[in-house]
Structures are given as structure tokens and as C-alpha cells.
Design an enzyme around this catalytic site. Sequence first.
Site, short mmCIF file in Angstrom:
data_model
loop_
_atom_site.label_atom_id
_atom_site.label_comp_id
_atom_site.label_asym_id
_atom_site.label_seq_id
_atom_site.Cartn_x
_atom_site.Cartn_y
_atom_site.Cartn_z
N HIS A 174 -9.94 -2.77 10.04
CA HIS A 174 -9.70 -3.07 7.71
C HIS A 174 -10.20 -4.02 7.57
CE1 HIS A 174 -7.86 0.68 7.41
NE2 HIS A 174 -6.58 0.57 7.60
N GLU B 263 -6.35 -2.45 12.80
CA GLU B 263 -5.67 -3.06 11.53
C GLU B 263 -6.64 -4.33 11.40
OE1 GLU B 263 -3.61 -1.20 9.81
OE2 GLU B 263 -2.44 -0.91 11.24
N GLU C 157 0.93 -1.21 0.02
CA GLU C 157 0.26 -0.14 -0.04
C GLU C 157 0.59 1.28 -0.20
OE1 GLU C 157 -2.37 0.67 3.22
OE2 GLU C 157 -4.22 1.94 1.88
N GLU D 36 -9.03 5.03 6.37
CA GLU D 36 -8.67 5.48 7.38
C GLU D 36 -9.43 6.18 8.64
OE1 GLU D 36 -5.69 4.13 7.86
OE2 GLU D 36 -5.02 3.88 6.12
N ALA E 291 1.92 -0.09 11.09
CA ALA E 291 1.57 -1.59 10.18
C ALA E 291 0.78 -1.51 9.24
CB ALA E 291 0.31 -1.66 11.85
N MET E 292 0.45 -2.76 8.83
CA MET E 292 0.13 -3.01 7.50
C MET E 292 -1.47 -3.75 7.81
SD MET E 292 -1.18 -1.71 4.35
CE MET E 292 -1.55 -2.04 3.46
N ASN F 56 -2.43 -5.77 5.22
CA ASN F 56 -2.75 -7.38 4.27
C ASN F 56 -3.64 -8.32 5.08
OD1 ASN F 56 -0.38 -6.15 2.86
ND2 ASN F 56 0.90 -6.95 4.83
N1 BES Z 1 -3.26 1.03 6.09
C1 BES Z 1 -1.99 2.11 6.85
C2 BES Z 1 -1.10 1.60 6.68
C3 BES Z 1 -0.43 2.75 6.26
C4 BES Z 1 -0.05 3.46 6.39
C5 BES Z 1 0.68 2.01 3.95
C6 BES Z 1 0.32 4.52 5.34
C7 BES Z 1 0.84 2.84 3.70
C8 BES Z 1 1.12 4.47 3.52
C9 BES Z 1 -2.41 1.00 8.23
O1 BES Z 1 -4.40 0.63 8.65
C10 BES Z 1 -2.84 2.71 9.42
O2 BES Z 1 -3.44 3.05 9.65
N2 BES Z 1 -0.97 2.16 10.74
C11 BES Z 1 -0.84 3.05 11.68
C12 BES Z 1 -1.81 2.90 12.60
C13 BES Z 1 -2.33 3.07 13.02
C14 BES Z 1 -3.03 3.04 14.89
C15 BES Z 1 -3.06 4.56 12.81
C16 BES Z 1 0.39 3.30 11.65
O3 BES Z 1 1.02 2.44 9.98
O4 BES Z 1 1.13 4.46 12.06
ZN ZN Z 2 -5.48 2.33 8.77
#
Ligand code: BES
Ligand code: ZN
Length: 867
Positions: free
Chosen positions: A311, A308, A138, A330, A272-273, A275
Site C-alpha cells: 500500500h 500494508e 480510513e 485493496e 492492520a492499517m 498509514n
Molecule cells: N486498508 C486496510 C485496513 C482497513 C480495513 C481500513 C477496513 C478500514 C476499513 C488494510 O490495508 C487491510 O486491508 N488490512 C487487512 C489485512 C490484509 C492482509 C488483508 C485487514 O485489516 O484484515
Molecule cells: Zn489493504
Amino acid sequence: MCRHSIAASSSNPDREVLPTNVKPLHYDLTLEPLFDTFRFDGTVEITLQVNENTDEIVLNSTEIDIHSAHILDVEADKITFDEDAQTATFKFKDTLVAGSQTTLKIVFTGELNNMAGFYRSSYQEDGKTKYLATTQMEPTDCRRAFPSFDEPALKATFSITLIADKDLVCLSNMDEKETTILESGKKQVLFNKTPLMSTYLVAFIVGDLKYVENNDFRVPIKVYATPGSEHLGEYSADIAAKTLAFFEKKFDIEYPLPKCDMVAIHDFSAGAMENFGLITYRTVDLLLDTKTSNINTKQRVTEVVMHELAHQWFGNLVTMDFWDGLWLNEGFATWMSWYACDSLYPDWKVWESYVSDSLQHALTLDALRASHPIEVPVKRADEINQIFDAISYSKGSSLLKMISRWLGEDVFIKGVSNYLKKHMWGNTQTSDLWEALSDVSGKDVVKVMDIWTKNIGYPIVSVKESEGKLIVSQNRFLATGDATAEEDKILYPVFLGLKTSKGLDESLVLDTRTKEFETSTTDDFFKINGDQAGIFRTAYEPARWAKLGQAGVDGKLSVEDRVGLVADAGALASSGYISTTDFLNLVKSWSNESNYVVWDEILSRIGNVKAALIFESDDIRVALNRFIVDLLGDKLKSVGWTFSDSDSFAEQQLKSSLFAFAVAAGHEEAGAFAEKSYADYIGGNKDAIHPNLRTTIFNHAAKTGDEKTFDQLFKIYQNPSSVDEKITALRSLGRFTQPEILDKVTGLLLNSDVVKQQDIYIPMQGLRATRVGIETLWSWVQTNWDTLFEVLPPGLSMLSTVVSLSTSGFTKKEQRAQVEEFFKSKNTKGYDQGLAQSLDVIKAKGNWAERDATKISEWLASNGYSK
Ligand code: BES
Ligand code: ZN
């Protein structure tokens, strides 16, 4: 036939998307990572639906060497690449016929490089560097791992095969179907076919991994880590089991896959991601030592895991149709993580802290001219990366919070469940959500919400009082306080939420510029934006601020109200709508406050005053520190800073916050305690520092320390007793004040043997706390710009973070001009938004200091805080 590699979509002419002459249905993908060359071999066979007669196929591919492409046995005539559009075009002799299906087979190799696509991650084991291979797709890096139709709406099924050494673990989105041993002695693992999913959610991992398993949920949950730390995954596995059960029940839809794996990765660009079925995490955001970690770390891990998992429904099962709908992913996952956390940990009272956390992040960013609407047209990879920000996450979730309050939480959840059921396995636009919510509630959700998602910014509501009437009006709020008529045209439907002694009236809506309302308050008490449920700030007349201060003391305001009042007063002061002295008077009256969230807001807002004055004379900041010490002194004395097992969550938070702000402001006793604990700890007493005080104590040691202290903290960083401690030590290195030591610190930033690239921003956060730190960091960034640009490609959002961290500490016009001058000749692709926001922030702080520094000095003097 399509002549251009990139077509404009019919629904949105600005989008750069692939032509629609063919559509992917299924991918058979085989990959083999090669750890000795850091490359990977791959073969992909894509089953295509042919929509138009054509002899050309265009798909996404970047930094991949394509060796051959065949349809059946016919080799492509010509393959061309467009590096800028990140596409490959395959031209064939024969025409593919509309209505038929065909299979395109591509053989390729790629490089296991930098935290994007299929990449390598390194770690130490028994003094040796070891590697694993993992993915981060992503938003648009699936095309780095294999040639693909890399758009969220082009969902397909995937059958993935990994080839690896026999003793390595292979993981992917689905569970294993079969393993065969090849002649080479390697194993070949085939995974079950996935359901329909988007390319950005594809994942595969090969490495030496161990796991813990939790079977409390309907499907098995495993947390994987490199050997020796897997036991630290137990907490997350347990939380995951509870959270999945919670979401299943609330959405009335089963978690869609046969297993859920979560993996800690040592090199990871985000936190985190999500997937599908194989969620990847930064180590600190998944593994938790419940004995030695502090309360905030536990809360962070909980939040990330819940986010996550949300999601898996929001984003994975139902996916936005294109990246301009990112907020649907998000914003929802953010709201859902608070919702789940509130249910699982009611004593954390997370919705109270929402107001000082997510809501303020949204309001702060969205007060800048360089913000953007929640639904924002984006077309290119380097633009997409920049919208993973507080607008998509926090403004998005604040909007959902507002809606759920308006419709009622049960109705909201029911609507959300209907929306998920209707669009399962498909793609949606924001209007699909509004439709489901309108249907279930009977309210005109579209009419109200479109204004909020399609426009930048939010209103400030000004309240004038006149003989039993409130005259309220709305205008665009800007941090610089200077919105032009052109920028102030949108009229929002503002739910006023009028709180009086009779209760909360949620029926009043301000949807014009100005409106009058009767008030029948007998005791002269009212507050707008009750419980701070709306996305706006409120400006009262000066006398009302004082009355609200008193109402807070008298117990008439909820925690959310108190936090909101402080936050609004602080923000209005910083942008010139009220005088900073009004803000100081308000918080001065609250020295008896007992809630930690309110204290955090008060103290961090005073911190903002300090930050705006950081390049002013020392006297004023010394006086501000005296004010802080005086303000929190009594409370700190009554709660202390020793922890016991019977402390509630809130008590722990209050103690650690007050202690942190007290030490930073020069509270003598607290400082002395910090010094003694640090000395004891260095002397070998591992229990001398409570985890909840660790950050404060390390920071203080650095601030007052010398070369020897640097060596000690650096040693802790290199040989920590927990991941928590490691990161805390690293961040504290930025807090030294001697230039020679700071040069050592910046010297570490690009030394990837010492500081992993994923952590480069951590010491930078420390450096922003002092004048010398801000200056050192900026000069280092300028000197090392070319290298930074090279190692942090604009596709990763880290460059943008570095630019923000290294520039937004400034406050002066000349400094702003310098920053602008430096970037004038640079390619700002991938961080232009962050840079523009930083310049806006500097301007706002500069104006603030110019406007109010003298008044603040006088206020501090007349209250007895000057020398
Ligand atoms: N989908 C995102 C990860 C992501 C962020 C992918 C930017 C590509 C670019 C994931 O679900 C996410 O939002 N992660 C957050 C943590 C969350 C608790 C706010 C992160 O990575 O900080
Ligand atoms: Zn997210």
C-alpha cells in the site's frame, strides 16, 4: 457561492463530496491527548487555495467540539453542523477572493473513544490498566480526529505536532524534526512536513512504547510494541526490510519516506492499517513468537506485513480518486502480497493456495445476489465501510491475476510501474490503470476488463461434448442456482484456458453466449480453466467429472487444477447445477492425494455439506463423519501428526490439516491423542501440545468438555504463554456444547474487561460450529441488540461481522424468516449488505438440504457409511 454543504461531484452525480470553492494545500496540526479525561485538545491551521469568490467554507467534522474558527484574525460569523453529512460550515463576513490563498485556524477538542479517529487503547502492565492514544482514519474517520477535507482526492501536506508527557513516545507519519520542552514540563514534538497525501493515511501515536530496529533496508525500519513484547517484532522487521527492497526493485520507485514504523496496537478494529510511514497493526498480526506460534500464524503475519507495505505505493503514493475505486488499493495490495510472498518464500508455493483461498472467497461472495461490482458507486461513510470485502480484495486481486497471466507477468509489472510513475502523488481511476497496461502490452485491456469491474457476478461455463467438439456456453452463476433472464444478460470475455495432454491453450476466448471449439485430444483428457486462472466455474457432463477424477489420480492435473475442480464441484453441488453425489464420488477417488491445499479444499467442501445439513437428523452427519474418517484415514496414518525440524512447509500443513479434520470427524486415535495431549498440557507439561495442533486440541477439549474444562481454557485465555495461544483459547470457548456453559461464554462477549471489543467476533466463530452454538448466539444477539448497536457503531465494520456470524449458520426457511422479522424494524445502516448476504446464504443452504439430503443419505448408505 455554494449554498449546500454537500455538493454532487460533476464527474459522478451520486457522490456526496465537499464543495470545490476552496481546496486544502497544507495542514499545521497540533494535538495533545489527555489521558485523565480521555479527551484531546487540538488546533489546526489549514492553508487553502480559494477557487471561487466565497464567504463560506465547508469541511468534514464529526463528534468534535469546535471552539473557534478564524481566517487571519477574523472570527467566523457563524458555524453550523450537519451531523448526517458529517460536515461543519463556517460563514465569514468578508468574501474570500478567487485565486488567493488563506489560512483557516480552528481550535477544538475531541474524545479519545472507540477505535476510530484519534482513540485510546488500553492494556495491562503489572496489574494496572494503561493507555496509549492512536489513530484509525480510513475510510472516513479523520474527521473525528480533526476538522479536515476528508476525501482521498484532496491531498495536502501535513506538519504535525504532538504534546505529551516527557517519557512517552510520540510518532507520526514522518520522522521527528525537533522536540522542545514546554513550561508545563511536557514535551512538544514537531515532525517533518509530509509529502502530498490523503487524510485517511494520516497517523499519530502517543504512548509508552519500545521498539526493535532493522537496518537491512535503505531506510530504518522499527517495530514498536508496549514494553516487554517489542522483541516479538523482529520477525516482522526483517520481513519488512526484504519486502521493501523487493517492491523498490519491481516498481523501480523508491519507498517514498525517510523511515518506516510499524506499531502493535491492543485495540484495533481491522487487522492492520497502511498509514503512510506509520503502519498500525492488531497485535496478533505483527508480533510473532517464532518458537511457539504455528505455521499459519507466521504466514498470516507475513501476508499482512507485505500487504500494508504494498500500500505504501498502491494507495499511498498513488491513490484512488474516490472510494468507488477502493479495489485499486485493496485488490492491488492483495495481489502484491502474494507476489512478494511467492518470491521470498518460494517453498510455501503460495499461488497454489491462492486458488483455495482468495479465489474461493471471491467466487463465494460474488455468487450472492447481494454482492456488488468491483467498481461500486458509494457515497456515504456507512456504505464505504461495507465494501472492504472479498469483492474489493479477492475478486480485485483475482482480476489482476487474470490480467497478469494474459499479458505475461513481466509486461504486467512493467505496466504497473509505468502507471505508478505517471500518477505519483496523485489520484487515479481504474481507467488510468487499463491505459498503462494497454500501452505496455499493445492489447485492448479496457475492452476486456471493464466488463469484469463494472458488473456484479461471474459466469458458469457449461461444457458439452460432441464428436470431437466442445460446445461451451456461459450463464450467470448464483449460489441459489436461480438466475433470471434479466440477471443473466452480461457476456464476459472468458479466457477458457483449455488444458489437454499437449499443454495449455490460453488463446481461446468465449465472449458470446455459446461457442464451439474443435478438440483434438487423443487420450480423451481435457480440462477448462487450466491452473484455475480465470474467474468462473465450470460445469461438465456427469461422465466427464469421473474422467477428471481419474486424471487427477493419474497426475495430469496441477495442484491448482485439482483444487479448482473440487471447489467447482462443491459449489455446483451446493447450488444445484450437479448432484452432491457427483461431488462425493469425485473426492472419494482422491483419498491418495498428497497436497495439503487439495485436502483442505476437499475437507472444507465436505464441511459445507455438513453445515447445510446441520439442522437435519443426526444420522446423516454421523455417516458423513464416517466417510471423512475413511477418506483421510490412510493418508493420516502415513504422515502422522508428529512434527520434526526437517518437515517442509507443505508437510507441516498436511499433518495439521488432516489431524484437524480427523479429530473433528471423530477419528478415534487422533481424538485420543488430542485428549491425552490436552491432559498433559493441563498437567503442567508445556511442550505437550505442538503449536500446529493447538487449535484442534483446544477445540476438541471444549467440544467434549465440562465446566472444569471451561475453567481451564478460560484460565489459559487470561494467562496465555503467547498471543497465539490466547486467541486460540478464546475461540475454543465457543465450541462447548452444554447450554449452561454457552450462556457463560455469551455472557463474556459484552464484558469488555474480559473480552476486548476488537475480539468479540472470535468466540462467535467458535459458536457457529454447532447447532446449539448457532441457536445460543442468535438468541443472545437478539436479547442484547440495543447494547451491541450502541457499542459497535455502524461506522466500524464489526457490527456487520456480528450480524453475519450470528445469522448465516441457519439453514431453514423458518429461521430465515425469523432473522428477517427481527431486522425489519431495525435501522440497518452499516450492515444492510452483510445482512442481505446472510439471508442469501441461508436460502442457498436450505435449498441444498431440501434438494439433496435424501440423495446424500442414500449415497452414504450404499457406500457403507450408515449404521
Ligand atoms: N486498508 C486496510 C485496513 C482497513 C480495513 C481500513 C477496513 C478500514 C476499513 C488494510 O490495508 C487491510 O486491508 N488490512 C487487512 C489485512 C490484509 C492482509 C488483508 C485487514 O485489516 O484484515
Ligand atoms: Zn489493504
